[in-house]
Design a protein around this motif. Structure first.
Motif, PDB file in Angstrom:
ATOM      1  N   MET A 165       0.797  -0.987   0.095  1.00 61.45           N
ATOM      2  CA  MET A 165       0.029   0.025  -0.121  1.00 61.45           C
ATOM      3  C   MET A 165       0.650   1.181  -0.022  1.00 61.45           C
ATOM      4  SD  MET A 165      -3.263   0.932   0.254  1.00 61.45           S
ATOM      5  CE  MET A 165      -4.023   2.464   0.681  1.00 61.45           C
ATOM      6  N   LEU A 166       0.597   2.159  -0.979  1.00 61.34           N
ATOM      7  CA  LEU A 166       1.337   3.607  -0.903  1.00 61.34           C
ATOM      8  C   LEU A 166       0.893   4.572   0.305  1.00 61.34           C
ATOM      9  CD1 LEU A 166       0.526   4.347  -4.870  1.00 61.34           C
ATOM     10  CD2 LEU A 166       2.667   3.088  -3.597  1.00 61.34           C
ATOM     11  N   ASP A 167       2.011   5.050   0.855  1.00 67.61           N
ATOM     12  CA  ASP A 167       1.521   6.104   2.065  1.00 67.61           C
ATOM     13  C   ASP A 167       1.073   7.347   1.364  1.00 67.61           C
ATOM     14  OD1 ASP A 167       3.784   6.684   1.105  1.00 67.61           O
ATOM     15  OD2 ASP A 167       4.764   7.175   2.892  1.00 67.61           O
ATOM     16  N   TRP A 168       0.401   8.053   2.188  1.00 66.24           N
ATOM     17  CA  TRP A 168      -0.249   9.506   1.662  1.00 66.24           C
ATOM     18  C   TRP A 168       0.804  10.346   1.054  1.00 66.24           C
ATOM     19  CZ3 TRP A 168      -4.965   9.960   0.784  1.00 66.24           C
ATOM     20  CH2 TRP A 168      -5.985   9.043   1.126  1.00 66.24           C
ATOM     21  N   THR A 169       2.049  10.569   1.394  1.00 67.13           N
ATOM     22  CA  THR A 169       3.000  11.162   1.058  1.00 67.13           C
ATOM     23  C   THR A 169       3.429  10.955  -0.541  1.00 67.13           C
ATOM     24  OG1 THR A 169       4.935  10.043   1.889  1.00 67.13           O
ATOM     25  CG2 THR A 169       4.100  12.149   3.131  1.00 67.13           C
ATOM     26  N   GLU A 170       3.504   9.454  -0.675  1.00 66.64           N
ATOM     27  CA  GLU A 170       3.905   9.070  -2.110  1.00 66.64           C
ATOM     28  C   GLU A 170       2.572   9.144  -3.045  1.00 66.64           C
ATOM     29  OE1 GLU A 170       5.704   5.247  -4.379  1.00 66.64           O
ATOM     30  OE2 GLU A 170       5.195   5.006  -2.027  1.00 66.64           O
ATOM     31  N   ILE A 171       1.391   9.017  -2.336  1.00 63.63           N
ATOM     32  CA  ILE A 171       0.234   9.217  -3.358  1.00 63.63           C
ATOM     33  C   ILE A 171       0.257  10.818  -3.860  1.00 63.63           C
ATOM     34  CG2 ILE A 171      -2.293   9.296  -3.564  1.00 63.63           C
ATOM     35  CD1 ILE A 171      -2.169   6.763  -1.704  1.00 63.63           C
ATOM     36  N   ILE A 172       0.205  11.621  -2.945  1.00 64.72           N
ATOM     37  CA  ILE A 172       0.377  13.128  -3.174  1.00 64.72           C
ATOM     38  C   ILE A 172       1.479  13.502  -4.137  1.00 64.72           C
ATOM     39  CG2 ILE A 172       0.304  15.393  -1.954  1.00 64.72           C
ATOM     40  CD1 ILE A 172      -1.077  14.252   0.259  1.00 64.72           C
ATOM     41  N   LEU A 173       2.458  12.994  -3.797  1.00 63.73           N
ATOM     42  CA  LEU A 173       3.644  13.438  -4.674  1.00 63.73           C
ATOM     43  C   LEU A 173       3.438  12.753  -6.091  1.00 63.73           C
ATOM     44  CD1 LEU A 173       6.623  14.471  -4.960  1.00 63.73           C
ATOM     45  CD2 LEU A 173       7.507  12.119  -4.640  1.00 63.73           C
ATOM     46  N   ARG A 174       3.075  11.765  -6.241  1.00 59.63           N
ATOM     47  CA  ARG A 174       2.679  11.220  -7.597  1.00 59.63           C
ATOM     48  C   ARG A 174       1.823  11.662  -8.366  1.00 59.63           C
ATOM     49  NH1 ARG A 174       2.665   4.511  -7.911  1.00 59.63           N
ATOM     50  NH2 ARG A 174       4.715   4.311  -7.099  1.00 59.63           N
ATOM     51  N   LEU A 175       0.669  12.357  -7.783  1.00 60.63           N
ATOM     52  CA  LEU A 175      -0.711  13.125  -8.317  1.00 60.63           C
ATOM     53  C   LEU A 175       0.133  14.350  -8.510  1.00 60.63           C
ATOM     54  CD1 LEU A 175      -3.671  12.075  -5.969  1.00 60.63           C
ATOM     55  CD2 LEU A 175      -3.092  11.252  -8.074  1.00 60.63           C
ATOM     56  N   GLY A 176       0.751  15.214  -7.831  1.00 61.81           N
ATOM     57  CA  GLY A 176       1.323  16.317  -8.173  1.00 61.81           C
ATOM     58  C   GLY A 176       2.109  16.316  -9.288  1.00 61.81           C
ATOM     59  N   VAL A 177       3.155  15.239  -9.420  1.00 61.70           N
ATOM     60  CA  VAL A 177       4.168  15.258 -10.353  1.00 61.70           C
ATOM     61  C   VAL A 177       3.210  15.000 -11.716  1.00 61.70           C
ATOM     62  CG1 VAL A 177       5.867  13.753 -11.401  1.00 61.70           C
ATOM     63  CG2 VAL A 177       5.990  14.610  -9.167  1.00 61.70           C
ATOM     64  N   ALA A 178       2.308  14.136 -11.674  1.00 56.32           N
ATOM     65  CA  ALA A 178       1.363  13.939 -13.089  1.00 56.32           C
ATOM     66  C   ALA A 178       0.961  15.203 -13.603  1.00 56.32           C
ATOM     67  CB  ALA A 178       0.521  12.712 -12.604  1.00 56.32           C
ATOM     68  N   THR A 179       0.192  15.914 -12.437  1.00 54.27           N
ATOM     69  CA  THR A 179      -0.562  17.090 -12.835  1.00 54.27           C
ATOM     70  C   THR A 179       0.493  18.043 -13.323  1.00 54.27           C
ATOM     71  OG1 THR A 179      -2.162  16.713 -11.020  1.00 54.27           O
ATOM     72  CG2 THR A 179      -1.887  18.966 -11.703  1.00 54.27           C
ATOM     73  N   LEU A 180       1.563  18.247 -12.824  1.00 56.56           N
ATOM     74  CA  LEU A 180       2.583  19.327 -13.144  1.00 56.56           C
ATOM     75  C   LEU A 180       3.112  18.794 -14.634  1.00 56.56           C
ATOM     76  CD1 LEU A 180       4.609  21.495 -12.496  1.00 56.56           C
ATOM     77  CD2 LEU A 180       6.218  20.054 -11.732  1.00 56.56           C
TER      78      LEU A 180
END
Length: 83
Positions: A1-16
């Motif tokens: 399971m991914l932790d919240w920081t990794e999920i937010i980082l992945r979503l942020g990098v994809a959006t950027l």
């Protein structure tokens, strides 16, 4: 399971990344731009996070199918152009 920081980082990098591609398209006067590609990238990243979570009971190649469908939808001329 991914932790919240990794999920937010992945979503942020994809959006950027989607936003940068969209900005490039906006600057060149192409129809799909910054907002559209940012949202498409964010939605795709959200689906892929869901696919890779432990709770999801999704077929293993669902992530590649999602990426293919998004690329065909966003850039259809590149798949059907005459060579």
């Amino acid at each position: 399971m991914l932790d919240w920081t990794e999920i937010i980082l992945r979503l942020g990098v994809a959006t950027l990344a989607g936003g940068l591609i969209g900005l490039n398209r906006d600057l060149h006067g192409k129809p799909i731009g910054l907002k559209t590609l940012s949202l498409v990238s964010l939605a795709t990243a959200m689906l892929l996070v869901l696919v890779h979570s432990d709770e999801a009971r999704i077929v293993s190649d669902a992530g590649s199918r999602v990426m293919h469908d998004v690329s065909v939808t966003v850039y259809p001329e590149s798949f059907y152009a005459d060579k």
